[in-house]
Design a protein around this motif. Sequence first.
Motif, PDB file in Angstrom:
ATOM      1  N   THR A   7       0.844  -1.177   0.000  1.00  0.00           N
ATOM      2  CA  THR A   7       0.000   0.000   0.000  1.00  0.00           C
ATOM      3  C   THR A   7       0.891   1.242   0.000  1.00  0.00           C
ATOM      4  N   VAL A   8       0.356   2.352  -0.443  1.00  0.00           N
ATOM      5  CA  VAL A   8       1.122   3.582  -0.594  1.00  0.00           C
ATOM      6  C   VAL A   8       1.535   4.133   0.766  1.00  0.00           C
ATOM      7  N   VAL A   9       2.811   4.501   0.867  1.00  0.00           N
ATOM      8  CA  VAL A   9       3.328   5.241   2.020  1.00  0.00           C
ATOM      9  C   VAL A   9       4.101   6.438   1.473  1.00  0.00           C
ATOM     10  N   GLN A  10       4.187   7.498   2.266  1.00  0.00           N
ATOM     11  CA  GLN A  10       4.865   8.708   1.816  1.00  0.00           C
ATOM     12  C   GLN A  10       6.351   8.727   2.186  1.00  0.00           C
ATOM     13  N   SER A  11       6.741   7.897   3.181  1.00  0.00           N
ATOM     14  CA  SER A  11       8.146   7.827   3.581  1.00  0.00           C
ATOM     15  C   SER A  11       8.362   6.510   4.322  1.00  0.00           C
ATOM     16  N   THR A  12       9.634   6.227   4.636  1.00  0.00           N
ATOM     17  CA  THR A  12       9.940   5.001   5.376  1.00  0.00           C
ATOM     18  C   THR A  12       9.496   5.084   6.828  1.00  0.00           C
ATOM     19  N   LYS A  13       9.048   6.262   7.271  1.00  0.00           N
ATOM     20  CA  LYS A  13       8.526   6.399   8.630  1.00  0.00           C
ATOM     21  C   LYS A  13       7.085   5.906   8.726  1.00  0.00           C
ATOM     22  N   GLU A  14       6.395   5.819   7.592  1.00  0.00           N
ATOM     23  CA  GLU A  14       5.026   5.293   7.566  1.00  0.00           C
ATOM     24  C   GLU A  14       5.072   3.789   7.350  1.00  0.00           C
ATOM     25  N   MET A  15       4.088   3.119   7.889  1.00  0.00           N
ATOM     26  CA  MET A  15       4.007   1.676   7.711  1.00  0.00           C
ATOM     27  C   MET A  15       2.894   1.344   6.708  1.00  0.00           C
ATOM     28  N   PRO A  16       3.171   0.448   5.765  1.00  0.00           N
ATOM     29  CA  PRO A  16       2.108  -0.005   4.867  1.00  0.00           C
ATOM     30  C   PRO A  16       1.187  -0.976   5.608  1.00  0.00           C
ATOM     31  N   SER A  17       0.171  -1.456   4.923  1.00  0.00           N
ATOM     32  CA  SER A  17      -0.702  -2.463   5.528  1.00  0.00           C
ATOM     33  C   SER A  17       0.109  -3.731   5.790  1.00  0.00           C
ATOM     34  N   ASP A  18      -0.488  -4.704   6.450  1.00  0.00           N
ATOM     35  CA  ASP A  18       0.224  -5.940   6.782  1.00  0.00           C
ATOM     36  C   ASP A  18       0.216  -6.956   5.641  1.00  0.00           C
ATOM     37  N   THR A  19      -0.235  -6.534   4.453  1.00  0.00           N
ATOM     38  CA  THR A  19      -0.345  -7.453   3.317  1.00  0.00           C
ATOM     39  C   THR A  19       0.560  -7.011   2.165  1.00  0.00           C
ATOM     40  N   LEU A  20       1.379  -7.948   1.697  1.00  0.00           N
ATOM     41  CA  LEU A  20       2.183  -7.746   0.498  1.00  0.00           C
ATOM     42  C   LEU A  20       1.362  -8.264  -0.673  1.00  0.00           C
ATOM     43  N   PHE A  21       1.244  -7.471  -1.725  1.00  0.00           N
ATOM     44  CA  PHE A  21       0.496  -7.868  -2.919  1.00  0.00           C
ATOM     45  C   PHE A  21       1.492  -8.314  -3.975  1.00  0.00           C
ATOM     46  N   VAL A  22       1.388  -9.568  -4.414  1.00  0.00           N
ATOM     47  CA  VAL A  22       2.312 -10.092  -5.416  1.00  0.00           C
ATOM     48  C   VAL A  22       1.509 -10.406  -6.673  1.00  0.00           C
ATOM     49  N   HIS A  23       1.728  -9.601  -7.714  1.00  0.00           N
ATOM     50  CA  HIS A  23       1.084  -9.808  -9.007  1.00  0.00           C
ATOM     51  C   HIS A  23       1.972 -10.725  -9.829  1.00  0.00           C
ATOM     52  N   ILE A  24       1.383 -11.784 -10.362  1.00  0.00           N
ATOM     53  CA  ILE A  24       2.123 -12.709 -11.209  1.00  0.00           C
ATOM     54  C   ILE A  24       1.380 -12.812 -12.541  1.00  0.00           C
ATOM     55  N   PHE A  25       2.107 -12.517 -13.611  1.00  0.00           N
ATOM     56  CA  PHE A  25       1.541 -12.544 -14.957  1.00  0.00           C
ATOM     57  C   PHE A  25       1.978 -13.836 -15.644  1.00  0.00           C
ATOM     58  N   ASN A  26       1.018 -14.584 -16.144  1.00  0.00           N
ATOM     59  CA  ASN A  26       1.274 -15.854 -16.798  1.00  0.00           C
ATOM     60  C   ASN A  26       2.040 -15.643 -18.103  1.00  0.00           C
ATOM     61  N   GLY A  27       2.828 -16.609 -18.455  1.00  0.00           N
ATOM     62  CA  GLY A  27       3.588 -16.577 -19.699  1.00  0.00           C
ATOM     63  C   GLY A  27       4.193 -17.931 -19.953  1.00  0.00           C
ATOM     64  N   GLU A  28       4.967 -18.021 -21.012  1.00  0.00           N
ATOM     65  CA  GLU A  28       5.553 -19.307 -21.402  1.00  0.00           C
ATOM     66  C   GLU A  28       6.904 -19.567 -20.760  1.00  0.00           C
ATOM     67  N   ASN A  29       7.575 -18.520 -20.299  1.00  0.00           N
ATOM     68  CA  ASN A  29       8.945 -18.664 -19.813  1.00  0.00           C
ATOM     69  C   ASN A  29       9.029 -18.564 -18.290  1.00  0.00           C
ATOM     70  N   PRO A  30       9.881 -19.389 -17.685  1.00  0.00           N
ATOM     71  CA  PRO A  30      10.122 -19.265 -16.243  1.00  0.00           C
ATOM     72  C   PRO A  30      10.716 -17.894 -15.927  1.00  0.00           C
ATOM     73  N   ASN A  31      10.466 -17.429 -14.700  1.00  0.00           N
ATOM     74  CA  ASN A  31      10.927 -16.113 -14.291  1.00  0.00           C
ATOM     75  C   ASN A  31      11.146 -16.128 -12.780  1.00  0.00           C
ATOM     76  N   HIS A  32      11.924 -15.177 -12.280  1.00  0.00           N
ATOM     77  CA  HIS A  32      12.088 -15.058 -10.836  1.00  0.00           C
ATOM     78  C   HIS A  32      12.279 -13.593 -10.454  1.00  0.00           C
ATOM     79  N   PHE A  33      12.085 -13.324  -9.176  1.00  0.00           N
ATOM     80  CA  PHE A  33      12.226 -11.985  -8.623  1.00  0.00           C
ATOM     81  C   PHE A  33      12.892 -12.115  -7.271  1.00  0.00           C
ATOM     82  N   GLU A  34      13.895 -11.289  -6.996  1.00  0.00           N
ATOM     83  CA  GLU A  34      14.546 -11.263  -5.690  1.00  0.00           C
ATOM     84  C   GLU A  34      13.835 -10.212  -4.839  1.00  0.00           C
ATOM     85  N   TYR A  35      13.051 -10.654  -3.883  1.00  0.00           N
ATOM     86  CA  TYR A  35      12.308  -9.751  -3.010  1.00  0.00           C
ATOM     87  C   TYR A  35      13.188  -9.376  -1.822  1.00  0.00           C
TER      88      TYR A  35
END
Length: 154
Positions: A7-35
Amino acid sequence: SIIPLQTVVQSTKEMPSDTLFVHIFNGENPNHFEYYEDDGSTLDYQHGSFYKRKITFDPIHKEINFDAKQGDFVSIFKKIKIILHGFDDLKEIKSNDKSIATKTESIKMLDPLKNLEEVYFDKNYYKSLLESEKMQPQKCFVIENSNASIFLKW
């Protein structure tokens, strides 16, 4: 593509909600992301106070894997909402071999930014992004965040 959002925060002093939203788009090729997370304000990450995990999408084996976390930092996110784009034929998904109920929702990635339209340098570009989001509803589900591996299969 794998795109984590909070969720949107204005600075690192603000806390986002307790939920991380991970969007994954389908495709033919394997992929990865370093979180990655850290406290955002100190150099403690240099001494292991960080939270890092690899998120892997494998369309060939129909798997999504969140590797076990690395580092000593405790994630601020208690839940992970996974939004699957382009998975129209998905019938069932399992997390660590347990079936998960999915919902179909119309989720737009730019929704968290809709109140920030005035900060965009090019308002026409922002409006074109909004128009491009007219997609089919996505499959969504929420899982508890864990320091251990999270293995999803469909």
